[in-house]
Write a protein that holds these residues in place. Structure first.
Motif, PDB file in Angstrom:
ATOM      1  N   UNK A 125       0.910  -1.213   0.077  1.00 29.33           N
ATOM      2  CA  UNK A 125      -0.125  -0.064   0.064  1.00 29.33           C
ATOM      3  C   UNK A 125       0.750   1.343   0.092  1.00 29.33           C
ATOM      4  N   UNK A 126       0.374   2.259  -0.621  1.00 26.68           N
ATOM      5  CA  UNK A 126       1.004   3.691  -0.293  1.00 26.68           C
ATOM      6  C   UNK A 126      -0.005   4.801  -0.335  1.00 26.68           C
ATOM      7  N   UNK A 127       0.179   5.941   0.200  1.00 23.71           N
ATOM      8  CA  UNK A 127      -0.837   6.939   0.539  1.00 23.71           C
ATOM      9  C   UNK A 127      -0.115   8.013  -0.192  1.00 23.71           C
ATOM     10  N   UNK A 128      -1.060   8.751  -0.770  1.00 23.38           N
ATOM     11  CA  UNK A 128      -1.038  10.084  -1.416  1.00 23.38           C
ATOM     12  C   UNK A 128      -1.764  11.253  -1.009  1.00 23.38           C
ATOM     13  N   UNK A 129      -1.177  12.378  -0.915  1.00 24.59           N
ATOM     14  CA  UNK A 129      -1.867  13.549  -0.458  1.00 24.59           C
ATOM     15  C   UNK A 129      -2.792  13.934  -1.396  1.00 24.59           C
ATOM     16  N   UNK A 130      -3.911  14.274  -1.191  1.00 24.40           N
ATOM     17  CA  UNK A 130      -4.975  14.629  -2.148  1.00 24.40           C
ATOM     18  C   UNK A 130      -5.811  15.667  -1.625  1.00 24.40           C
ATOM     19  N   UNK A 131      -6.681  16.387  -2.536  1.00 20.37           N
ATOM     20  CA  UNK A 131      -7.923  17.274  -2.121  1.00 20.37           C
ATOM     21  C   UNK A 131      -9.308  16.850  -2.129  1.00 20.37           C
ATOM     22  N   UNK A 137     -14.452  18.077   1.465  1.00 18.17           N
ATOM     23  CA  UNK A 137     -15.109  17.686   2.661  1.00 18.17           C
ATOM     24  C   UNK A 137     -14.074  17.197   3.563  1.00 18.17           C
ATOM     25  N   UNK A 138     -12.736  16.890   3.347  1.00 19.21           N
ATOM     26  CA  UNK A 138     -11.783  16.512   4.151  1.00 19.21           C
ATOM     27  C   UNK A 138     -10.661  17.145   4.026  1.00 19.21           C
ATOM     28  N   UNK A 139      -9.852  17.309   5.156  1.00 16.53           N
ATOM     29  CA  UNK A 139      -8.552  18.071   5.401  1.00 16.53           C
ATOM     30  C   UNK A 139      -7.855  17.701   6.537  1.00 16.53           C
ATOM     31  N   UNK A 140      -6.683  16.858   6.641  1.00 19.41           N
ATOM     32  CA  UNK A 140      -6.069  16.375   5.439  1.00 19.41           C
ATOM     33  C   UNK A 140      -6.534  15.401   4.672  1.00 19.41           C
ATOM     34  N   UNK A 141      -6.423  15.138   3.416  1.00 21.09           N
ATOM     35  CA  UNK A 141      -7.129  14.030   2.592  1.00 21.09           C
ATOM     36  C   UNK A 141      -6.043  13.001   1.880  1.00 21.09           C
ATOM     37  N   UNK A 142      -6.210  12.073   1.839  1.00 20.50           N
ATOM     38  CA  UNK A 142      -5.406  11.222   1.156  1.00 20.50           C
ATOM     39  C   UNK A 142      -5.867   9.987   0.309  1.00 20.50           C
ATOM     40  N   UNK A 143      -5.331   9.820  -0.929  1.00 17.42           N
ATOM     41  CA  UNK A 143      -5.714   8.472  -1.729  1.00 17.42           C
ATOM     42  C   UNK A 143      -4.936   7.277  -1.462  1.00 17.42           C
ATOM     43  N   UNK A 144      -5.425   6.221  -1.471  1.00 16.92           N
ATOM     44  CA  UNK A 144      -4.810   4.943  -1.114  1.00 16.92           C
ATOM     45  C   UNK A 144      -4.593   4.172  -2.406  1.00 16.92           C
TER      46      UNK A 144
END
Length: 252
Positions: free
Chosen positions: A157-163, A166-173
């Motif tokens: 798995x890895x996680x990437x900051x996203x926008x 409705x969420x902050x911070x946000x991340x994609x998986x």
């Protein structure tokens, strides 16, 4: 969570989630809008007014979007684009009943007006979950994913900051697909913004970690399927179902 209504209003699907009315996801080329019935008239008026104010003028540490929020846009009916619309309903109900720590979960169908290809469908399933309590952090969210996918046998798995609005911070998986030899996005997540939670009436110190995961894409990774249309839809190989055991889910 009760996710048995595929039709949702734009208010619960977008506005309650602090998603602005000019956001591209709200265009007809991304969302399926209904013609009959085209609108809803049953919205909680006091909450609608608070959502309107935070969109237009901000509050809770936010400057808002500084635009003229329109009731008629919020009333439009659509096929829900995510089960997060149900999460917004559940959190609002929790605020009205009096807050207590909760964990919510669902698996159900969502709809998006997008082109179909090897990894995209216009109709698919979303795994929705959220935890609301005091003192939660992004580290708790990452821990949930490592445990959840680890139990499924997915360790890459890895996680990437996203926008997200409705969420902050946000991340994609992302999970690594051995067949496709590439990282495939399997979900989106984050911590719900105060601009979403506080107009509902939740206490200021409550934090909510939340995620929306694809059901089909992790299944592709687990079973080595390289075309999502072979997994869901009219091209499904029935023998694939016959060769694999039934999974029984126990609810405590």
């Amino acid at each position: 969570m009760p996710t048995n209504n595929f039709v949702e209003s734009s208010f619960w699907n977008f506005d309650a989630l602090f998603q602005p009315q000019q956001h591209p996801a709200r265009d007809s080329h991304d969302t399926f809008f209904l013609q009959v019935p085209s609108t809803t008239k049953t919205l909680p008026e006091d909450y609608v007014e608070r959502v309107k104010r935070v969109h237009e003028f901000g509050g809770y540490g936010s400057r808002g979007y500084e635009y003229d929020w329109k009731r008629e846009e919020a009333e439009k009916n659509l096929l829900r684009t995510h089960t997060t619309a149900v999460s917004s309903r559940m959190l609002y109900l929790l605020a009205q009943e009096g807050f207590a720590p909760k964990r919510y979960f669902s698996i159900d169908r969502v709809f998006r007006n997008e082109a179909v290809d090897r990894t995209h469908l216009a109709e698919f399933h979303q795994i929705e979950g959220l935890v609301c309590d005091r003192g939660l952090t992004l580290g708790d969210l990452i821990g949930v994913f490592n445990d959840f996918f680890g139990r499924l046998g997915m360790s890459k798995l890895k996680f990437k900051p996203a926008y997200n609005p409705y969420t902050e911070p946000s991340m994609e998986i992302f999970g690594y697909h051995e067949g496709l030899k590439k990282w495939v996005e399997i979900g989106n997540s984050g911590m719900f913004r105060p601009e979403m939670l506080l107009p509902m009436g939740l206490p200021e110190d409550v934090r909510v970690i939340a995620w929306g995961l694809s059901l089909e894409r992790p299944t592709m990774i687990l079973y080595g399927v390289d075309n999502i249309r072979d997994l869901f839809g009219h091209k499904v190989d029935i023998s694939l179902i016959k060769r694999n055991p039934i999974c029984r889910i126990g609810i405590e």
